[in-house]
Scaffold this active site. Structure first.
Site, PDB file in Angstrom:
ATOM      1  N   CYS A 131       2.270  -3.139  -0.045  1.00  0.00           N
ATOM      2  CA  CYS A 131       2.717  -2.038   0.820  1.00  0.00           C
ATOM      3  C   CYS A 131       1.588  -1.038   1.044  1.00  0.00           C
ATOM      4  O   CYS A 131       1.315  -0.197   0.177  1.00  0.00           O
ATOM      5  CB  CYS A 131       3.931  -1.345   0.198  1.00  0.00           C
ATOM      6  SG  CYS A 131       4.576   0.020   1.169  1.00  0.00           S
ATOM      7  N   CYS A 134       2.660   2.606   1.147  1.00  0.00           N
ATOM      8  CA  CYS A 134       3.004   3.137  -0.180  1.00  0.00           C
ATOM      9  C   CYS A 134       1.752   3.513  -0.972  1.00  0.00           C
ATOM     10  O   CYS A 134       1.708   4.556  -1.624  1.00  0.00           O
ATOM     11  CB  CYS A 134       3.780   2.100  -0.989  1.00  0.00           C
ATOM     12  SG  CYS A 134       5.273   1.462  -0.228  1.00  0.00           S
ATOM     13  N   ASP A 135       0.749   2.652  -0.940  1.00  0.00           N
ATOM     14  CA  ASP A 135      -0.373   2.763  -1.869  1.00  0.00           C
ATOM     15  C   ASP A 135      -1.729   3.055  -1.242  1.00  0.00           C
ATOM     16  O   ASP A 135      -2.713   3.231  -1.958  1.00  0.00           O
ATOM     17  CB  ASP A 135      -0.476   1.462  -2.685  1.00  0.00           C
ATOM     18  CG  ASP A 135       0.799   1.169  -3.455  1.00  0.00           C
ATOM     19  OD1 ASP A 135       1.448   2.140  -3.882  1.00  0.00           O
ATOM     20  OD2 ASP A 135       1.136  -0.011  -3.629  1.00  0.00           O
TER      21      ASP A 135
END
Length: 306
Positions: A131, A134-135
């Site tokens: 992701c 997300c990261d």
């Protein structure tokens, strides 16, 4: 018989459990693994509102589970193998037992496709991610790799250029599958480079990812590429096998819902990554779960089933 059964204890299922139990619906959550789903294996979630320093996925999931239990939700470990509609109730068949409920929320999530190479599992959460949104922010001014050649992979690569100093896209073919406009943007971005006709053989490192071994599928040449992170974007598979003959799915297997998370089957709702949607994040899953639980409550009231 329960008022509400929720299949899956990811963020969507946990949120639905909080809202359902707080509305005084007898609520059970059925989970085959552990609370949190994909979010639980995320080392740090930095973009969930309210946590300025971030929070680990497992901590967030555990807090949500405790909150649901505080309002009276029950948790059952097991895998739903079949769902039947019998009159105005649903019968959920597990391996050794059955659960009956007046309304059901499907929150089984989706699984990122894995490469299946050495080091992938070991470094998940320590440099291997599925992701980018997300990261990505963790890789400010660092070198990262994206594996894949479709829309998701190229969108991830473009997104990562906002943080990383260099983004290397590894694709097993000599041309991308992504839409033309995404290809143009990627080819025109100075931070993105491509390694064509190649596949990942191994991911290496000490405490975190340090290098990726790639192999050219045409020449057989093997080389090591030093990177700080690897984003695998070769697709997602929704966990919808159990409802394939029960609800409408799109061409990729995701459940089609309306804005109230209804599936078209009375009393059956879907929430989170398992449904057709444009953004799959913890925050959107939690919102889906809340809407689905409120919709389930209204369904029960309208049908005088409470």
């Amino acid at each position: 018989m329960y008022d509400l059964a929720i299949i899956g204890a990811g963020p969507a299922g946990l949120s639905a459990a909080i809202y359902g139990a707080r509305a005084r619906l007898s609520t059970v959550v059925i989970e085959k693994m552990y609370p949190g789903g994909q979010a639980a294996i995320t080392d740090v979630i930095e973009n969930y509102p309210g946590f300025t320093e971030g929070i680990s996925g497992s901590e967030l999931a555990e807090a949500m589970k405790k909150q649901a239990e505080k309002f009276g939700a029950e948790f059952l470990n097991g895998e739903v193998q079949k769902i039947e509609r019998q009159g105005e109730k649903f019968v959920l068949h597990l391996k050794k037992e059955t659960v009956e409920a007046k309304a059901v929320i499907l929150a089984m999530g989706a699984l990122a496709r894995k490469l299946g190479v050495k080091g992938e599992k070991e470094f998940t959460g320590r440099g291997v991610s599925y992701c980018a949104t997300c990261d990505g922010a963790f890789y400010m001014d660092r070198k990262v790799m994206v594996v894949g050649g479709g829309d998701t992979a190229i969108e991830d690569a473009l997104f990562l250029t906002h943080f990383a100093s260099r983004v290397i896209v590894v694709h097993r073919r000599n041309e991308l599958r992504a839409t033309k406009i995404l290809q143009e943007r990627a080819f025109n971005n100075e931070k993105i480079e491509f390694i064509w006709d190649s596949v990942v053989e191994e991911i290496k490192g000490a405490d975190a990812v340090q290098e990726v071994v790639v192999k050219n599928v045409k020449t057989g040449e093997i080389k090591s590429v030093p990177v700080d992170g690897v984003f695998i974007a070769i697709g997602w598979d929704p966990n919808t096998a159990v409802v394939r003959d029960l609800v409408k799915l799109n061409e990729k297997g995701y459940i089609i819902t309306d804005e109230n998370m209804g599936t078209g089957v009375p009393g059956l709702f879907a929430a989170g990554d398992v449904r057709e949607k444009s953004l799959r994040q913890v925050v959107t899953a939690v919102a889906d779960g809340a809407i689905a639980a409120v919709s389930a409550e209204k369904y029960l009231e309208e049908h005088h089933m409470r």
